[in-house]
Write an enzyme that holds these catalytic residues in place. Structure first.
Site, mmCIF file in Angstrom:
data_model
loop_
_atom_site.group_PDB
_atom_site.id
_atom_site.type_symbol
_atom_site.label_atom_id
_atom_site.label_comp_id
_atom_site.label_asym_id
_atom_site.label_seq_id
_atom_site.Cartn_x
_atom_site.Cartn_y
_atom_site.Cartn_z
ATOM 1 N N LYS A 34 0.799 -1.226 0.000
ATOM 2 C CA LYS A 34 0.000 0.000 0.000
ATOM 3 C C LYS A 34 0.832 1.277 0.000
ATOM 4 C CE LYS A 34 -1.053 0.213 4.934
ATOM 5 N NZ LYS A 34 -2.124 0.177 5.912
ATOM 6 N N GLY A 48 17.948 -7.544 15.374
ATOM 7 C CA GLY A 48 18.408 -8.661 14.566
ATOM 8 C C GLY A 48 17.418 -9.809 14.498
ATOM 9 N N GLU A 113 19.930 -10.339 23.643
ATOM 10 C CA GLU A 113 18.757 -9.519 23.958
ATOM 11 C C GLU A 113 18.034 -10.126 25.151
ATOM 12 O OE1 GLU A 113 16.364 -8.340 20.575
ATOM 13 O OE2 GLU A 113 18.142 -7.947 19.385
ATOM 14 N N ASP A 206 -4.594 -3.776 8.957
ATOM 15 C CA ASP A 206 -5.541 -4.060 7.860
ATOM 16 C C ASP A 206 -5.843 -5.554 7.724
ATOM 17 O OD1 ASP A 206 -5.027 -1.419 7.441
ATOM 18 O OD2 ASP A 206 -4.478 -1.610 5.330
ATOM 19 N N HIS A 227 7.344 -2.149 23.685
ATOM 20 C CA HIS A 227 8.807 -2.132 23.783
ATOM 21 C C HIS A 227 9.184 -1.106 24.844
ATOM 22 C CE1 HIS A 227 13.025 -1.977 22.790
ATOM 23 N NE2 HIS A 227 12.862 -2.940 21.900
ATOM 24 N N ARG A 273 10.203 -8.083 28.104
ATOM 25 C CA ARG A 273 9.766 -6.719 27.777
ATOM 26 C C ARG A 273 8.602 -6.234 28.627
ATOM 27 N NH1 ARG A 273 10.570 -6.740 21.218
ATOM 28 N NH2 ARG A 273 12.817 -6.795 21.440
ATOM 29 N N HIS A 333 4.485 -2.060 20.155
ATOM 30 C CA HIS A 333 5.551 -2.527 19.272
ATOM 31 C C HIS A 333 5.136 -3.704 18.384
ATOM 32 C CE1 HIS A 333 9.627 -3.199 17.990
ATOM 33 N NE2 HIS A 333 9.701 -4.399 18.543
ATOM 34 N N GLU A 357 3.639 -11.018 11.051
ATOM 35 C CA GLU A 357 3.037 -10.414 12.252
ATOM 36 C C GLU A 357 1.512 -10.450 12.231
ATOM 37 O OE1 GLU A 357 4.974 -6.788 13.388
ATOM 38 O OE2 GLU A 357 3.441 -6.302 14.879
ATOM 39 N N ARG A 368 6.215 -12.223 22.895
ATOM 40 C CA ARG A 368 7.233 -12.679 21.945
ATOM 41 C C ARG A 368 8.640 -12.493 22.496
ATOM 42 N NH1 ARG A 368 10.239 -9.843 17.953
ATOM 43 N NH2 ARG A 368 9.071 -7.944 18.468
ATOM 44 N N SER A 373 10.668 -12.392 15.584
ATOM 45 C CA SER A 373 9.626 -12.051 14.626
ATOM 46 C C SER A 373 10.133 -12.056 13.186
ATOM 47 C CB SER A 373 9.077 -10.688 15.031
ATOM 48 O OG SER A 373 8.472 -10.097 13.984
ATOM 49 N N LEU A 374 11.346 -11.569 12.974
ATOM 50 C CA LEU A 374 11.917 -11.690 11.627
ATOM 51 C C LEU A 374 12.043 -13.169 11.266
ATOM 52 C CD1 LEU A 374 14.674 -8.907 11.778
ATOM 53 C CD2 LEU A 374 12.523 -8.828 10.506
HETATM 54 P P1 FAD Z 1 5.669 -5.924 7.628
HETATM 55 O O1 FAD Z 1 7.121 -5.954 7.490
HETATM 56 O O2 FAD Z 1 5.112 -4.878 8.517
HETATM 57 O O3 FAD Z 1 5.038 -5.720 6.170
HETATM 58 C C1 FAD Z 1 3.665 -5.494 6.007
HETATM 59 C C2 FAD Z 1 3.404 -5.026 4.595
HETATM 60 O O4 FAD Z 1 2.012 -5.053 4.309
HETATM 61 C C3 FAD Z 1 3.857 -3.620 4.293
HETATM 62 O O5 FAD Z 1 4.480 -3.644 3.038
HETATM 63 C C4 FAD Z 1 2.551 -2.825 4.213
HETATM 64 O O6 FAD Z 1 2.617 -1.684 3.403
HETATM 65 C C5 FAD Z 1 1.646 -3.869 3.622
HETATM 66 N N1 FAD Z 1 0.209 -3.663 3.832
HETATM 67 C C6 FAD Z 1 -0.452 -3.522 5.010
HETATM 68 N N2 FAD Z 1 -1.773 -3.411 4.779
HETATM 69 C C7 FAD Z 1 -1.957 -3.489 3.441
HETATM 70 C C8 FAD Z 1 -3.095 -3.428 2.588
HETATM 71 N N3 FAD Z 1 -4.346 -3.252 3.067
HETATM 72 N N4 FAD Z 1 -2.911 -3.536 1.255
HETATM 73 C C9 FAD Z 1 -1.658 -3.689 0.726
HETATM 74 N N5 FAD Z 1 -0.552 -3.742 1.494
HETATM 75 C C10 FAD Z 1 -0.696 -3.654 2.833
HETATM 76 N N6 FAD Z 1 11.630 -8.068 14.931
HETATM 77 C C11 FAD Z 1 12.727 -8.848 15.049
HETATM 78 O O7 FAD Z 1 12.632 -10.074 14.960
HETATM 79 N N7 FAD Z 1 13.955 -8.282 15.264
HETATM 80 C C12 FAD Z 1 14.125 -6.936 15.366
HETATM 81 O O8 FAD Z 1 15.248 -6.470 15.531
HETATM 82 C C13 FAD Z 1 12.983 -6.100 15.273
HETATM 83 N N8 FAD Z 1 13.098 -4.766 15.414
HETATM 84 C C14 FAD Z 1 12.001 -3.987 15.192
HETATM 85 C C15 FAD Z 1 12.130 -2.600 15.236
HETATM 86 C C16 FAD Z 1 11.050 -1.785 14.931
HETATM 87 C C17 FAD Z 1 11.205 -0.275 14.982
HETATM 88 C C18 FAD Z 1 9.799 -2.361 14.590
HETATM 89 C C19 FAD Z 1 8.621 -1.507 14.248
HETATM 90 C C20 FAD Z 1 9.658 -3.741 14.590
HETATM 91 C C21 FAD Z 1 10.745 -4.559 14.891
HETATM 92 N N9 FAD Z 1 10.625 -5.948 14.874
HETATM 93 C C22 FAD Z 1 11.739 -6.723 15.023
HETATM 94 C C23 FAD Z 1 9.362 -6.591 14.508
HETATM 95 C C24 FAD Z 1 9.445 -7.013 13.031
HETATM 96 O O9 FAD Z 1 10.117 -6.026 12.298
HETATM 97 C C25 FAD Z 1 8.081 -7.228 12.417
HETATM 98 O O10 FAD Z 1 7.267 -7.982 13.262
HETATM 99 C C26 FAD Z 1 8.203 -7.976 11.091
HETATM 100 O O11 FAD Z 1 9.142 -7.322 10.277
HETATM 101 C C27 FAD Z 1 6.856 -8.073 10.417
HETATM 102 O O12 FAD Z 1 7.038 -8.540 9.103
HETATM 103 P P2 FAD Z 1 5.767 -8.770 8.183
HETATM 104 O O13 FAD Z 1 6.290 -9.199 6.868
HETATM 105 O O14 FAD Z 1 4.809 -9.612 8.878
HETATM 106 O O15 FAD Z 1 5.083 -7.319 8.078
HETATM 107 C C1 SIN Z 2 14.889 -4.345 19.194
HETATM 108 O O1 SIN Z 2 15.867 -4.206 18.443
HETATM 109 O O2 SIN Z 2 14.889 -4.056 20.379
HETATM 110 C C2 SIN Z 2 13.647 -4.911 18.611
HETATM 111 C C3 SIN Z 2 13.787 -6.362 18.543
HETATM 112 C C4 SIN Z 2 12.469 -7.032 18.402
HETATM 113 O O3 SIN Z 2 11.423 -6.404 18.431
HETATM 114 O O4 SIN Z 2 12.496 -8.246 18.282
#
Ligand code: FAD
Ligand code: SIN
Length: 528
Positions: A34, A48, A113, A206, A227, A273, A333, A357, A368, A373-374
């Site tokens: 989106k 990481g 961590e 969404d 967080h 956390r 978070h 997620e 978690r 999550s990655l």
């Molecule tokens: P996302 O990466 O959020 O991707 C979702 C996608 O869906 C986006 O492209 C969005 O635009 C799209 N989308 C949403 N709704 C719609 C719609 N209606 N139509 C079309 N497209 C849509 N996790 C870790 O394991 N390690 C970390 O170090 C870590 N650090 C983090 C730091 C921050 C600041 C944040 C915010 C999160 C962190 N997390 C971390 C959590 C982790 O990044 C996420 O949980 C994970 O990346 C989610 O991946 P995803 O593919 O499920 O969703």
């Molecule tokens: C962080 O780097 O503290 C975020 C890590 C996570 O959400 O897993």
């Protein structure tokens, strides 16, 4: 005319892109995203990706830490898949060109961590998500059978005979439908329903709203992770200060310089956390002053090398991460709950899958473990892709128990309490109202009266937003508000229903964990 494709993926974060990479060998793939493709929670991930590859580590140990953090609600089978298959998928990512940090001898460097007993977090400085996104994006872009529609938002799922056959979307050229043999929700989280969040603007829940409206079952939504350490300087962005910073030895101190986390237990700053977030809120309330992250006792050159993004964000707020005390506070978070799936990503609707997620596989339970999550996005993104190659069928979940009748009565009484006139009254909610209400009453600490009031408003506002949307289905602002409200109402209702404290869900009026009544998942389906 519907746009035909074989596989439809909604979302371009780690889960969506990892799935796309495998599906391209089997047919045409359409990815909807989106905003710009790199705009996702993935792109902002810092600390990481957790993976059991250290000499002192095993997948079994990783599973134990994950299950301990999950506070009694993890699905052990799903956790085993996560930690065991995770090793293979992370090695594959490195072989695809992910530039992760290495130690002096060239071995993969592993960070620490909270609530991990060993070093197991693979990282690319403090911009791990950006690096993973780059590698996956490169791979997906090289596949001629994958087409990405940017700035294109899915607004509803097409359902025929309890089977998903695609989605309706709005893009730069207007509205259209896509028909696909299988559809994957990879839409990420919902941090934007809170006034304070680490999540970017695209994280509006969404996927949960789309799936719930289509009749899929959603679960565990009361568990929202806060967080603990987000930069808290008036006027500056709420930049996440990674848990990896505490993993490398940073302390949390109060205004008098006391390490108050040592009062909470031997894990100190590296407690889970929920414990750290609550302690920060309580210490701030007790002292009337902010709490601080301090790295003053650590080597400045190491900080600059390991945490360049955090250093720059603090500098932009007028602070030096290495020399100053940095004010921090918690922010929403990560959502542990979501669209309920089996371990192959299948939802309760045939042809509709979910990963990352947005999904609730049970790997995180009530809380978690950091950096899992990655890993979840990689493992379950790939598993969902494999399930999409098979004939569509719904999940056959057997581990979700229906709530007791008395719990149901509790929730129904809130609905009834709204009354006909109140329900029809136009209250004119805005996104800011929703976020503020969620932060105050469905936040780090909750209680019955606060939740009850919040749910009453959320349900009324949601009904209004849905009515307004029915009157004008092309109003995208209304659509966004209706989604935020659907997720908020579901979360608030689940939080009200769970009369205990567990993991990220803390009820001041029920401060203890209660396994006799509440070692269950709260699941909901529209109209059920
Ligand atoms: P996302 O990466 O959020 O991707 C979702 C996608 O869906 C986006 O492209 C969005 O635009 C799209 N989308 C949403 N709704 C719609 C719609 N209606 N139509 C079309 N497209 C849509 N996790 C870790 O394991 N390690 C970390 O170090 C870590 N650090 C983090 C730091 C921050 C600041 C944040 C915010 C999160 C962190 N997390 C971390 C959590 C982790 O990044 C996420 O949980 C994970 O990346 C989610 O991946 P995803 O593919 O499920 O969703
Ligand atoms: C962080 O780097 O503290 C975020 C890590 C996570 O959400 O897993």
């Amino acid at each position: 005319m519907p746009v035909p494709t074989d596989f439809l993926i909604i979302g371009s974060g780690i889960a969506g892109l990892r799935a796309a990479a495998d599906l391209a060998t089997a047919g045409k793939v359409l990815v909807l995203t989106k905003a710009d493709p790199e705009e996702s929670n993935t792109g902002y991930a810092q600390g990481g990706i957790a993976v059991a590859i250290g000499a002192d580590d095993t997948p079994a140990l990783h599973a134990e830490d994950t299950i301990a953090a999950g506070d009694g609600l993890c699905d052990d089978g799903a956790v085993r898949i996560l930690v065991e298959e995770g090793v293979r998928y992370v090695r594959e990512l490195v072989s695809w060109g992910a530039r992760v940090d290495r130690d002096a001898s060239g071995e993969l460097a592993l960070g620490r961590e909270g609530a991990h007993r060993v070093r197991r977090v693979l990282h690319a400085a403090d911009a791990t998500g950006r690096e993973i996104g780059r590698v996956l994006w490169e791979r997906v872009s090289a596949e001629p059978r994958i087409r990405v529609l940017r700035h294109t938002r899915a607004i509803s799922l097409l359902i025929r005979d309890n089977r998903c056959t695609g989605a309706r979307f709005v893009g730069p050229n207007g509205e259209a439908t896509i028909e696909a043999q299988a559809t994957l929700l990879a839409t990420g989280g919902a941090g934007q329903i809170y006034a304070e969040t680490t999540n970017p603007p695209v994280a509006t829940g969404d996927g949960v709203a789309l799936a719930w409206r289509a009749g899929a079952r959603v679960a565990d939504l009361e568990f929202m992770q806060f967080h603990p350490t987000v930069l808290s300087v008036p006027g500056a962005p709420r930049f996440l200060l990674s848990e990896a910073i505490r993993g490398e030895g940073a302390w949390l101190v109060n205004a008098e310089g006391e390490r108050f986390m040592l009062r909470e237990g031997p894990a100190g700053e590296l407690a889970s956390r929920d414990v750290v977030s609550r302690a920060i809120v309580q210490e701030t309330a007790r002292t009337g002053s902010p709490v601080f992250l301090t790295l003053q006792h650590l080597e400045p050159s190491y900080i600059a090398h390991r945490f360049p993004m955090a250093l720059a964000a603090c500098r932009a707020a007028g602070l030096d991460l290495a020399r100053h005390r940095i004010p921090v506070s918690p922010a929403a978070h990560y959502q542990m709950g979501g669209v309920e799936t089996d371990v192959s990503g299948r939802t309760t609707i045939a042809g509709l899958l979910a990963a990352g997620e947005v999904a609730c596989t049970g790997v995180h339970g009530a809380n978690r473990l950091a950096s899992n999550s990655l890993l979840e996005g990689l493992v379950f993104g790939a598993r969902a892709a494999h399930a999409m190659l098979e004939p569509p069928r719904a999940s056959q979940m057997t581990n979700v128990r229906e709530a007791e009748p008395s719990e149901k009565a509790n929730v129904m009484s809130v609905r009834d309490a709204m009354g006909g006139t109140e329900r029809r009254r136009r209250t004119g909610s805005s996104e800011a109202d929703v976020r503020d209400l969620m932060w105050r009453h469905v936040g780090v600490t909750r209680d019955g009266p606060g939740l009850e009031g919040a749910v009453r408003y959320l349900l009324a506002w949601h009904e209004e937003a849905e009515q307004a949307l029915a009157e004008d289905p092309h109003d995208m602002n209304q659509w966004r508000l209706a989604s935020l409200l659907a997720v908020s109402a579901l979360m608030g209702r689940a939080a009200l229903r769970r009369e205990e404290s567990r993991g990220a869900h803390y009820r001041a009026d029920f401060p203890a964990r209660n396994d006799i009544h509440w070692q269950i998942h709260i699941a909901e389906r529209r109209g059920a």
